[in-house]
Design a protein around this motif. Structure first.
Motif, PDB file in Angstrom:
ATOM      1  N   ILE A 188       0.835  -1.203   0.000  1.00 15.14           N
ATOM      2  CA  ILE A 188       0.000   0.000   0.000  1.00 15.14           C
ATOM      3  C   ILE A 188       0.868   1.251   0.000  1.00 15.14           C
ATOM      4  CG2 ILE A 188      -1.807   1.252   1.246  1.00 15.14           C
ATOM      5  CD1 ILE A 188      -2.625  -1.432   2.514  1.00 15.14           C
ATOM      6  N   ILE A 189       1.917   1.257   0.817  1.00 18.69           N
ATOM      7  CA  ILE A 189       2.798   2.417   0.916  1.00 18.69           C
ATOM      8  C   ILE A 189       3.607   2.604  -0.363  1.00 18.69           C
ATOM      9  CG2 ILE A 189       4.765   3.400   2.155  1.00 18.69           C
ATOM     10  CD1 ILE A 189       2.061   3.549   3.633  1.00 18.69           C
ATOM     11  N   LEU A 190       4.044   1.501  -0.972  1.00 26.78           N
ATOM     12  CA  LEU A 190       4.772   1.596  -2.249  1.00 26.78           C
ATOM     13  C   LEU A 190       3.897   2.248  -3.314  1.00 26.78           C
ATOM     14  CD1 LEU A 190       6.512  -1.891  -2.332  1.00 26.78           C
ATOM     15  CD2 LEU A 190       7.705   0.309  -2.370  1.00 26.78           C
ATOM     16  N   LEU A 191       2.647   1.816  -3.405  1.00 27.08           N
ATOM     17  CA  LEU A 191       1.733   2.396  -4.392  1.00 27.08           C
ATOM     18  C   LEU A 191       1.446   3.858  -4.064  1.00 27.08           C
ATOM     19  CD1 LEU A 191      -0.129   2.194  -6.822  1.00 27.08           C
ATOM     20  CD2 LEU A 191      -1.895   1.226  -5.323  1.00 27.08           C
ATOM     21  N   ALA A 192       1.292   4.174  -2.798  1.00 26.05           N
ATOM     22  CA  ALA A 192       1.054   5.562  -2.399  1.00 26.05           C
ATOM     23  C   ALA A 192       2.218   6.452  -2.825  1.00 26.05           C
ATOM     24  CB  ALA A 192       0.848   5.644  -0.891  1.00 26.05           C
ATOM     25  N   ASN A 193       3.450   5.989  -2.588  1.00 25.40           N
ATOM     26  CA  ASN A 193       4.619   6.777  -2.959  1.00 25.40           C
ATOM     27  C   ASN A 193       4.778   6.901  -4.467  1.00 25.40           C
ATOM     28  OD1 ASN A 193       5.387   7.370  -0.330  1.00 25.40           O
ATOM     29  ND2 ASN A 193       6.660   5.544  -0.133  1.00 25.40           N
ATOM     30  N   LEU A 194       4.345   5.876  -5.203  1.00 23.91           N
ATOM     31  CA  LEU A 194       4.364   5.975  -6.664  1.00 23.91           C
ATOM     32  C   LEU A 194       3.365   7.032  -7.137  1.00 23.91           C
ATOM     33  CD1 LEU A 194       5.225   5.109  -9.474  1.00 23.91           C
ATOM     34  CD2 LEU A 194       3.673   3.142  -9.294  1.00 23.91           C
ATOM     35  N   CYS A 195       2.190   7.038  -6.555  1.00 23.27           N
ATOM     36  CA  CYS A 195       1.199   8.076  -6.898  1.00 23.27           C
ATOM     37  C   CYS A 195       1.743   9.465  -6.591  1.00 23.27           C
ATOM     38  CB  CYS A 195      -0.094   7.844  -6.128  1.00 23.27           C
ATOM     39  SG  CYS A 195      -1.033   6.390  -6.644  1.00 23.27           S
ATOM     40  N   LEU A 196       2.444   9.581  -5.477  1.00 19.68           N
ATOM     41  CA  LEU A 196       3.024  10.875  -5.114  1.00 19.68           C
ATOM     42  C   LEU A 196       4.083  11.295  -6.136  1.00 19.68           C
ATOM     43  CD1 LEU A 196       3.372  13.208  -3.108  1.00 19.68           C
ATOM     44  CD2 LEU A 196       5.055  11.798  -1.895  1.00 19.68           C
ATOM     45  N   GLY A 197       4.906  10.352  -6.575  1.00 14.24           N
ATOM     46  CA  GLY A 197       5.916  10.665  -7.586  1.00 14.24           C
ATOM     47  C   GLY A 197       5.293  11.115  -8.894  1.00 14.24           C
ATOM     48  N   ILE A 198       4.226  10.449  -9.303  1.00 13.04           N
ATOM     49  CA  ILE A 198       3.522  10.853 -10.524  1.00 13.04           C
ATOM     50  C   ILE A 198       2.926  12.252 -10.345  1.00 13.04           C
ATOM     51  CG2 ILE A 198       1.585  10.316 -12.069  1.00 13.04           C
ATOM     52  CD1 ILE A 198       2.055   7.354 -11.394  1.00 13.04           C
ATOM     53  N   TYR A 199       2.386  12.500  -9.157  1.00 18.00           N
ATOM     54  CA  TYR A 199       1.840  13.835  -8.868  1.00 18.00           C
ATOM     55  C   TYR A 199       2.910  14.908  -9.043  1.00 18.00           C
ATOM     56  CZ  TYR A 199       0.785  17.896  -6.016  1.00 18.00           C
ATOM     57  OH  TYR A 199       0.643  19.193  -5.578  1.00 18.00           O
ATOM     58  N   HIS A 200       4.114  14.670  -8.538  1.00 14.65           N
ATOM     59  CA  HIS A 200       5.188  15.665  -8.665  1.00 14.65           C
ATOM     60  C   HIS A 200       5.520  15.916 -10.136  1.00 14.65           C
ATOM     61  CE1 HIS A 200       6.082  16.555  -4.570  1.00 14.65           C
ATOM     62  NE2 HIS A 200       6.328  15.299  -4.237  1.00 14.65           N
ATOM     63  N   ASN A 201       5.471  14.891 -10.951  1.00 10.32           N
ATOM     64  CA  ASN A 201       5.696  15.089 -12.384  1.00 10.32           C
ATOM     65  C   ASN A 201       4.553  15.876 -13.019  1.00 10.32           C
ATOM     66  OD1 ASN A 201       8.087  13.360 -13.795  1.00 10.32           O
ATOM     67  ND2 ASN A 201       7.463  12.422 -11.875  1.00 10.32           N
ATOM     68  N   LEU A 202       3.334  15.561 -12.626  1.00 17.48           N
ATOM     69  CA  LEU A 202       2.178  16.267 -13.175  1.00 17.48           C
ATOM     70  C   LEU A 202       2.123  17.728 -12.730  1.00 17.48           C
ATOM     71  CD1 LEU A 202      -0.596  13.556 -12.593  1.00 17.48           C
ATOM     72  CD2 LEU A 202       0.575  14.072 -14.739  1.00 17.48           C
ATOM     73  N   SER A 203       2.752  18.037 -11.590  1.00 17.71           N
ATOM     74  CA  SER A 203       2.645  19.379 -11.017  1.00 17.71           C
ATOM     75  C   SER A 203       3.416  20.437 -11.801  1.00 17.71           C
ATOM     76  CB  SER A 203       3.144  19.372  -9.575  1.00 17.71           C
ATOM     77  OG  SER A 203       4.543  19.157  -9.511  1.00 17.71           O
ATOM     78  N   VAL A 204       4.118  20.036 -12.857  1.00 20.41           N
ATOM     79  CA  VAL A 204       4.882  20.997 -13.652  1.00 20.41           C
ATOM     80  C   VAL A 204       4.001  22.139 -14.155  1.00 20.41           C
ATOM     81  CG1 VAL A 204       4.592  19.626 -15.750  1.00 20.41           C
ATOM     82  CG2 VAL A 204       6.433  21.287 -15.615  1.00 20.41           C
ATOM     83  N   TRP A 205       2.745  21.845 -14.457  1.00 17.55           N
ATOM     84  CA  TRP A 205       1.879  22.852 -15.082  1.00 17.55           C
ATOM     85  C   TRP A 205       1.672  24.075 -14.184  1.00 17.55           C
ATOM     86  CZ3 TRP A 205      -2.693  24.522 -12.967  1.00 17.55           C
ATOM     87  CH2 TRP A 205      -3.256  23.737 -11.969  1.00 17.55           C
ATOM     88  N   TYR A 206       1.498  23.873 -12.890  1.00 16.75           N
ATOM     89  CA  TYR A 206       1.255  25.049 -12.047  1.00 16.75           C
ATOM     90  C   TYR A 206       2.547  25.736 -11.622  1.00 16.75           C
ATOM     91  CZ  TYR A 206       1.858  22.102  -7.791  1.00 16.75           C
ATOM     92  OH  TYR A 206       2.316  21.271  -6.805  1.00 16.75           O
ATOM     93  N   LYS A 207       3.673  25.053 -11.706  1.00 21.67           N
ATOM     94  CA  LYS A 207       4.945  25.680 -11.354  1.00 21.67           C
ATOM     95  C   LYS A 207       5.447  26.594 -12.460  1.00 21.67           C
ATOM     96  CE  LYS A 207       6.430  22.107  -8.111  1.00 21.67           C
ATOM     97  NZ  LYS A 207       7.401  21.025  -7.802  1.00 21.67           N
ATOM     98  N   VAL A 208       5.371  26.127 -13.709  1.00 22.53           N
ATOM     99  CA  VAL A 208       5.903  26.939 -14.806  1.00 22.53           C
ATOM    100  C   VAL A 208       4.938  28.032 -15.233  1.00 22.53           C
ATOM    101  CG1 VAL A 208       7.326  25.039 -15.649  1.00 22.53           C
ATOM    102  CG2 VAL A 208       5.060  25.392 -16.639  1.00 22.53           C
ATOM    103  N   THR A 209       3.678  27.973 -14.789  1.00 26.38           N
ATOM    104  CA  THR A 209       2.715  29.018 -15.137  1.00 26.38           C
ATOM    105  C   THR A 209       2.411  29.940 -13.952  1.00 26.38           C
ATOM    106  OG1 THR A 209       0.827  27.582 -14.570  1.00 26.38           O
ATOM    107  CG2 THR A 209       1.609  27.551 -16.869  1.00 26.38           C
ATOM    108  N   ASP A 210       3.214  29.817 -12.878  1.00 24.14           N
ATOM    109  CA  ASP A 210       3.050  30.652 -11.682  1.00 24.14           C
ATOM    110  C   ASP A 210       1.672  30.521 -11.057  1.00 24.14           C
ATOM    111  OD1 ASP A 210       5.631  31.501 -11.985  1.00 24.14           O
ATOM    112  OD2 ASP A 210       5.123  33.450 -12.850  1.00 24.14           O
ATOM    113  N   ARG A 211       1.092  29.344 -11.123  1.00 23.69           N
ATOM    114  CA  ARG A 211      -0.198  29.082 -10.475  1.00 23.69           C
ATOM    115  C   ARG A 211       0.009  28.170  -9.264  1.00 23.69           C
ATOM    116  NH1 ARG A 211      -2.157  28.575 -16.162  1.00 23.69           N
ATOM    117  NH2 ARG A 211      -3.694  30.234 -16.550  1.00 23.69           N
ATOM    118  N   THR A 212       0.988  28.512  -8.439  1.00 30.47           N
ATOM    119  CA  THR A 212       1.345  27.637  -7.327  1.00 30.47           C
ATOM    120  C   THR A 212       0.217  27.467  -6.311  1.00 30.47           C
ATOM    121  OG1 THR A 212       2.380  29.549  -6.248  1.00 30.47           O
ATOM    122  CG2 THR A 212       3.824  28.076  -7.483  1.00 30.47           C
TER     123      THR A 212
END
Length: 486
Positions: A350-374
Motif C-alpha cells: 500500500i505504501i509503495l503504491l502511495a509513494n508511486l502516486c506521489l511521484g507521478i503527482y510531482h511530475n504532473l505538477s509541472v503545469w502550475y509551477k511553470v505558469t506561476d499558479r502555485t
C-alpha cells in the motif's frame, strides 16, 4: 548532449546524493530495530515526523521561490540569492531562540522528554540553515558538489550511529570507571539517534559556511515580499504534504490506547521504511527534474517532453513497486532483523503504491509551477491533507496502522488525479494515458497477486515480474533507443 541525456545524468548524480542519505535509513533500520524495542523506535519515529512538519515551516517555500526568481529575475540574480539567504537565516535564528525558551512547556504538550524536544529543535535549525546553500548548488547546476556534501553528511551520521550503538556500549562495559561509561546510558538509547544527527548537521553547516560568504546578506524588502507572495502557496502545499507524510505516526500515538500506541507506531514506522525504495527513486527524479522543468518551460516542444518524462517515470516506478513486493521476504530479513516488527508488513504494498502516486503527482505538477499558479498546488495538497486527517481519525481506532496506510494511499492518489484534471484544463500536456495507466494497473495487479493471493510465493512472483519486464521491453524498446541516440 540532448535534454534527455542531460536530465538522466543530473538525475543520477542527484539520485546518488539522495539515495545515500535515504540509504542511511535502510542501514540504520536493522541497527535501530536490533537495539531499540518497538516502543523506543516509536518515540524516534514520532519525533522525526514532527521534524518533517518543522522543516516545512522553517523553509516556508523559499526554495521554490529561489528557483523561480533567479530565472525570472536574471538581472537581479545575486540580489535574489542574498535576500533569500538573509530571510532564512534570520527567521531560523528567531525560531530557535523562542522555541528553546519554551522547550519545557512544549515537551509537556507533546508528551516527550524535554531533552528530546531540545535535540529536535537543534536539528531543525541546523538543517534550515543548510537549505539555501544546497538549493544554490542545484540552481547553478553543480550536482557533484551537492552530492559530495550530502554524502559527507551521511558518512558522519552513520559513523556516529555506529560509535554510539556498537562501540560505546562495549567500551563502557569494559571499563566502568572510564569516560565512556560516563556518557553511556543503557536506559536512554534513543537520545543517541538525535545526537548523531545533530553532529552531522552541525559539521555539514560548517562546510557550507563559505557559500554564506559568497552569497552575502544583502536584503531587498520589495523583492522579498514578492518572493514570499510566490512562496506562500508553496508553504501551504508543503504543510499539507508534510501532514500527508508524517501525521499518521503522530495520530497513531495519540489515537491508540496508551499501552500499545508507541509499539504500534514502532512496527508501522519500521515497515514503512520498506516503502523508501520508491521514495528514493521519486525524490532523486524530482531533484533532477525540477530545475529542468523551469529551464525548458519556454522550449517549443516542452509539453511533449514533459509527457515523455512522466511516462518513463511511471514505467520505472511501476517496475520498482513490483520488484520490492515480489522479493519482500528477502528485504524484510535484511532490513528488519527483529521479527517483532514484521507484523506490519501488510502495509508495504500500500505504501509503495502511495509513494508511486506521489511521484507521478510531482511530475504532473509541472503545469502550475511553470505558469506561476502555485496556489493550485496548495489547493490540491490541502485536499490530500484533509483526507489524511479524516481517514486516520476514522480508521485508526478500528484497524490501527492499516488505516494509516490506506489514508496515505487515498491522499496521494487523489492528489495525482486532481493535478491531472486541473492541469489538462489550464496547461494541457499530451500524456499517453493508455500506456501510463496500462503499466500502472498491470504492476498493481501483479503486486496484489504476488503478495495477497499467492502469499509471497517466490516462483510465482518472479514469473509475474518477468512477464511485466517483457511487456515493457516490447512496448518501449523503439522509443528508448530513439531517445538515447539523440
Amino acid at each position: 548532449m540532448s535534454v534527455f541525456k542531460k536530465l538522466f545524468q543530473q538525475t543520477f548524480i542527484y539520485g546518488l546524493a539522495t539515495i545515500l542519505p535515504r540509504a542511511l535509513a535502510f542501514i540504520l533500520v536493522p541497527l535501530y530495530t536490533s537495539v531499540l524495542v518497538p516502543e523506543e523506535f516509536g518515540v524516534y519515529a514520532t519525533i522525526m515526523s514532527y521534524l518533517i512538519l518543522g522543516n516545512v515551516f522553517l523553509s516556508y517555500g523559499m526554495e521554490t521561490a529561489f528557483f523561480r526568481f533567479i530565472n525570472k529575475e536574471s538581472a537581479q540574480r545575486d540580489l535574489v540569492q542574498s535576500t533569500a539567504l538573509t530571510s532564512l537565516t534570520v527567521t531560523t535564528l528567531l525560531f530557535l531562540g523562542l522555541s528553546l525558551f519554551f522547550s519545557e512547556p512544549l515537551a509537556r504538550l507533546l508528551e516527550f522528554k524535554t531533552e528530546y524536544v531540545v535535540y529536535g529543535l537543534l536539528i531543525l535549525a541546523l538543517d534550515a540553515w543548510a537549505v539555501l546553500p544546497f538549493v544554490w548548488f542545484r540552481a547553478n547546476e553543480r550536482p557533484t558538489r551537492y552530492a559530495v556534501i550530502k554524502i559527507f553528511n551521511v558518512l558522519i551520521n552513520l559513523g556516529f550511529n555506529v560509535f554510539f550503538f556498537l562501540m560505546l556500549p562495549g567500551w563502557a562495559e569494559g571499563d566502568p570507571a572510564s569516560f565512556w561509561n560516563d556518557i553511556y546510558s543503557e536506559e536512554n538509547k534513543v537520545m543517541y539517534v538525535f545526537i548523531a544527527n545533530i553532529i552531522a548537521s552541525a559539521i555539514t553547516l560548517l562546510v557550507l559556511l563559505p557559500l554564506y560568504v559568497r552569497i552575502g546578506f544583502k536584503f531587498n524588502t520589495l523583492l522579498w515580499k514578492r518572493m514570499l507572495q510566490y512562496a506562500f502557496p508553496v508553504l501551504i502545499a508543503g504543510i499539507a504534504f508534510s501532514v500527508n507524510e508524517a501525521f499518521d505516526k503522530i495520530l497513531l500515538k495519540y489515537l491508540l490506547p496508551e499501552a500499545i500506541a508507541e509499539a504500534e507506531v514502532g512496527v508501522y514506522a519500521a515497515c514503512y521504511k520498506l516503502g523508501v525504495f520508491m521514495t528514493l527513486f521519486a525524490t532523486a527524479f524530482r531533484l533532477g527534474i525540477e530545475p529542468f522543468f523551469f529551464n525548458h518551460a519556454a522550449s517549443a516542444n516542452a509539453k511533449s517532453t514533459y509527457a515523455t518524462i512522466t511516462k518513463y517515470f511511471t514505467v520505472f516506478g511501476s517496475l520498482i513497486m513490483l520488484f520490492v513486493v515480489v522479493y519482500i521476504d528477502f528485504f524484510k530479513r535484511i532490513l528488519i532483523t527483529n521479527p517483532d516488527y514484521w507484523e506490519a508488513l501488510s502495509i508495504v504494498p500500500i505504501i509503495l503504491l502511495a509513494n508511486l502516486c506521489l511521484g507521478i503527482y510531482h511530475n504532473l505538477s509541472v503545469w502550475y509551477k511553470v505558469t506561476d499558479r502555485t496556489r493550485f498546488g496548495a489547493y490540491i495538497s490541502v485536499v490530500g491533507a484533509i483526507l489524511t486527517i479524516v481517514l486516520n481519525f476514522v480508521l485508526i481506532p478500528y484497524i490501527s496502522y492499516i488505516g494509516s496506510a490506506i489514508a496515505t494511499l487515498a491522499a496521494y492518489g487523489s492528489m495525482m488525479v486532481l493535478s491531472y484534471v486541473f492541469g489538462q484544463r489550464l496547461y494541457a500536456i499530451p500524456y499517453n494515458l493508455k500506456r501510463i495507466g496500462g503499466y500502472l494497473l498491470l504492476s498493481i495487479g501483479f503486486s496484489a497477486l504476488s503478495f495477497y493471493v499467492f502469499d509471497g510465493d517466490l516462483i510465482i512472483g518472479t514469473v509475474l515480474l518477468l512477464v511485466f519486464l517483457s511487456v515493457l521491453f516490447f512496448a518501449e524498446k523503439k522509443e528508448l533507443l530513439r531517445i538515447m541516440n539523440r
